[in-house]
Design a protein around this motif. Structure first.
Motif, PDB file in Angstrom:
ATOM      1  N   ILE A 100       0.842  -1.203   0.000  1.00 21.01           N
ATOM      2  CA  ILE A 100       0.000   0.000   0.000  1.00 21.01           C
ATOM      3  C   ILE A 100       0.874   1.249   0.000  1.00 21.01           C
ATOM      4  O   ILE A 100       0.660   2.174  -0.776  1.00 21.01           O
ATOM      5  CB  ILE A 100      -0.948   0.008   1.221  1.00 21.01           C
ATOM      6  CG1 ILE A 100      -1.896  -1.193   1.170  1.00 21.01           C
ATOM      7  CG2 ILE A 100      -1.738   1.317   1.283  1.00 21.01           C
ATOM      8  CD1 ILE A 100      -2.798  -1.315   2.392  1.00 21.01           C
ATOM      9  N   LEU A 152      -5.168   4.196  -5.127  1.00 16.75           N
ATOM     10  CA  LEU A 152      -5.520   3.349  -3.993  1.00 16.75           C
ATOM     11  C   LEU A 152      -7.003   3.007  -4.008  1.00 16.75           C
ATOM     12  O   LEU A 152      -7.843   3.827  -4.404  1.00 16.75           O
ATOM     13  CB  LEU A 152      -5.184   4.055  -2.677  1.00 16.75           C
ATOM     14  CG  LEU A 152      -3.715   4.399  -2.414  1.00 16.75           C
ATOM     15  CD1 LEU A 152      -3.602   5.226  -1.143  1.00 16.75           C
ATOM     16  CD2 LEU A 152      -2.866   3.143  -2.312  1.00 16.75           C
ATOM     17  N   GLU A 179      -7.697   0.491   0.823  1.00 14.17           N
ATOM     18  CA  GLU A 179      -6.293   0.874   0.966  1.00 14.17           C
ATOM     19  C   GLU A 179      -6.147   2.297   1.502  1.00 14.17           C
ATOM     20  O   GLU A 179      -5.292   2.578   2.348  1.00 14.17           O
ATOM     21  CB  GLU A 179      -5.578   0.740  -0.380  1.00 14.17           C
ATOM     22  CG  GLU A 179      -5.372  -0.707  -0.820  1.00 14.17           C
ATOM     23  CD  GLU A 179      -4.897  -0.814  -2.252  1.00 14.17           C
ATOM     24  OE1 GLU A 179      -4.292  -1.855  -2.593  1.00 14.17           O
ATOM     25  OE2 GLU A 179      -5.133   0.133  -3.050  1.00 14.17           O
TER      26      GLU A 179
END
Length: 494
Positions: A378, A385, A389
């Motif tokens: 991440i 994202l 995330e």
């Protein structure tokens, strides 16, 4: 249960001071100094006659008066005040205290005096002493029979001791500032004419002047201090204060006090103060005051040294955490360093206090420490994202807060760190705070953090140029950012 004071009661609690002088600039100088030093109710009069008129209708805690004035002068005013309001404290300003016979009369009347031209710090000290002594006297009441003089001395002693304690209780600044404070207090407390604070190098056996005060500084440093080195050595070796009079050493007039400054029973400095020549020699109470001052100051310096040692050790620990993040993400540590520099510049542009600037600097250095809990996949992801995330990323402020939580020394810094992703419009995280509910230093950090992020490359986007990033900050004023912080930011990037 305590009841809040209303406005009328608060006004009654203010100390009332009357300033009497026929020269307006002097009155204004005294008024301005007192206005900045405390919450006093201040009045002015041009001469004794006008002052007497005001005293008929008002009760003043303190009158500050010049001695020489046209019409009714200061001494006649003093006599009238003793008839009208014997409990009123008085400070007289005179150009000739050494030869003026009125000085002894003033002292008998529990009146203090200042010599022209006077030092503002000396004035403020005497005002504080007069008001504190008056308040203590009112609390304990009049002494029975012959105890009046002893009670007055005890009241003065409590006032001086309280002033010494208060002066160092919340003092801020570096050692130079503390050293200057020690010398200024010593000069005021015992009516000193010359004073030196010297640092002692035990290994070399030297006494190096750090702060000097003297009417003839060059002669004081070149002749007087070298002649006193045997006294300094005795103080350092015996670890105790000495009081020496001209009867013991003819070159000392009328007397001096030398006291050690110590940390952990080790002498690191010497405070030496000599009394003004026209005054009586130092007494035991003067030695007592100087020793109290050096002990209180030494304790402050010792606490400061210990605090800085612990503080630096704690910071080193957290910096190592940031270094461990850098192994995974080279951007994070460099980003934190740049944000700390920009945050300090911005805080200074916005006239934050020294303490606030230092606190913000630490918070900025550590603001991303919570990223240590974010998985590489991440933290280093080159693309956009997912919602899950991003939720993980947002948790870094709370993780950082929890990492710092056991450290009491970083109490304010962890709160600043926690809220540096809040938005002025309330759409930020972690708590959705809005406007002035967001800590002030967090609002400054938000701008610095966002600007640095915009102007540096990330795996998922290229850096913006400076001008475009500045426009972005301006565009988000009153949305993401506090407009007042944006205004300060634009001073740095006009």
């Amino acid at each position: 249960m305590l009841q809040p004071l209303n406005i009328e009661e608060m006004v009654l609690l203010k100390k009332k001071i009357l300033i009497v002088d026929d020269y307006p600039p002097t009155r204004h100088l005294i008024r301005d100094a007192l206005s900045q030093a405390g919450d006093y109710e201040l009045s002015e009069a041009e001469n004794g006659t006008e002052a007497v008129g005001q005293c008929r209708w008002n009760t003043f805690d303190l009158v500050i008066s010049d001695v020489m004035m046209p019409g009714m002068g200061g001494m006649e005013l003093l006599n009238r005040l003793r008839e009208m309001s014997p409990d009123t404290s008085v400070i007289m300003i005179t150009a000739h205290p050494a030869v003026d016979l009125t000085v002894s009369a003033m002292k008998k009347g529990a009146v203090d005096f200042l010599k022209k031209p006077f030092n503002i710090d000396s004035l403020l000290y005497k005002v504080k002493m007069c008001l504190d002594e008056k308040e203590l006297s009112e609390e304990v009441g009049p002494g029975p029979g012959g105890a009046e003089t002893k009670l007055t001395d005890k009241t003065k002693d409590l006032s001086v001791q309280g002033f010494i304690y208060d002066s160092f209780e919340n003092i801020e600044g570096d050692n130079e500032h503390v050293f200057r404070k020690i010398v200024d207090l010593a000069m005021n407390i015992v009516d000193g004419e010359e004073c030196a604070l010297l640092l002692f190098d035990e290994e070399a056996g030297t006494f190096d002047p750090k702060i000097l005060e003297s009417p003839d500084r060059e002669a004081y440093e070149r002749k007087t201090l070298p002649a006193l080195r045997p006294v300094f050595r005795q103080v350092a070796e015996e670890k105790r204060a000495l009081m020496i009079h001209s009867t013991e050493r003819h070159e000392i007039a009328p007397s001096l006090i030398c006291a050690p400054l110590m940390i952990r029973d080790n002498v690191f400095g010497i405070l030496c103060v000599r009394r003004k020549g026209h005054l009586e020699p130092f007494a035991a109470k003067d030695l007592h005051y100087v020793v109290s001052l050096t002990r209180r100051a030494s304790l402050n310096l010792e606490n400061q040294v210990l605090y800085e040692s612990v503080y630096n050790n704690v910071l080193d620990t957290f910096k190592s955490l940031l270094t461990s993040i850098q192994v995974r993400d080279h951007y994070t540590e460099e980003h934190c360093s740049r944000v700390a520099v920009l945050s300090v510049r911005l805080a200074q542009a916005m006239h934050c206090t020294t303490k606030e600037v230092e606190s913000l600097k630490i918070a900025a250095m550590l603001h991303d420490v919570g990223k240590i809990a974010i998985p590489d996949k991440i933290l280093l992801k080159p693309g956009s994202l997912t919602f899950e995330e991003f939720t993980f990323i947002k948790a870094h402020t709370e993780v950082g807060y929890k990492i710092l939580q056991p450290i009491y020394l970083l109490d304010q810094e962890r709160n600043v760190l926690l809220h540096h992703h809040e938005r002025w419009d309330g759409k930020g995280y972690p708590e959705g705070l809005a406007g002035t509910d967001i800590p002030y230093l967090s609002r400054i950090l938000t701008v610095a953090d966002s600007f640095d992020a915009m102007t540096n490359n990330r795996p998922y986007r290229s850096a913006m140029d400076i001008s475009a990033a500045v426009e972005e900050v301006k565009r988000n004023s009153d949305l993401q950012f506090d407009a007042s912080v944006v205004a300060g930011f634009l001073q740095l990037f006009p």
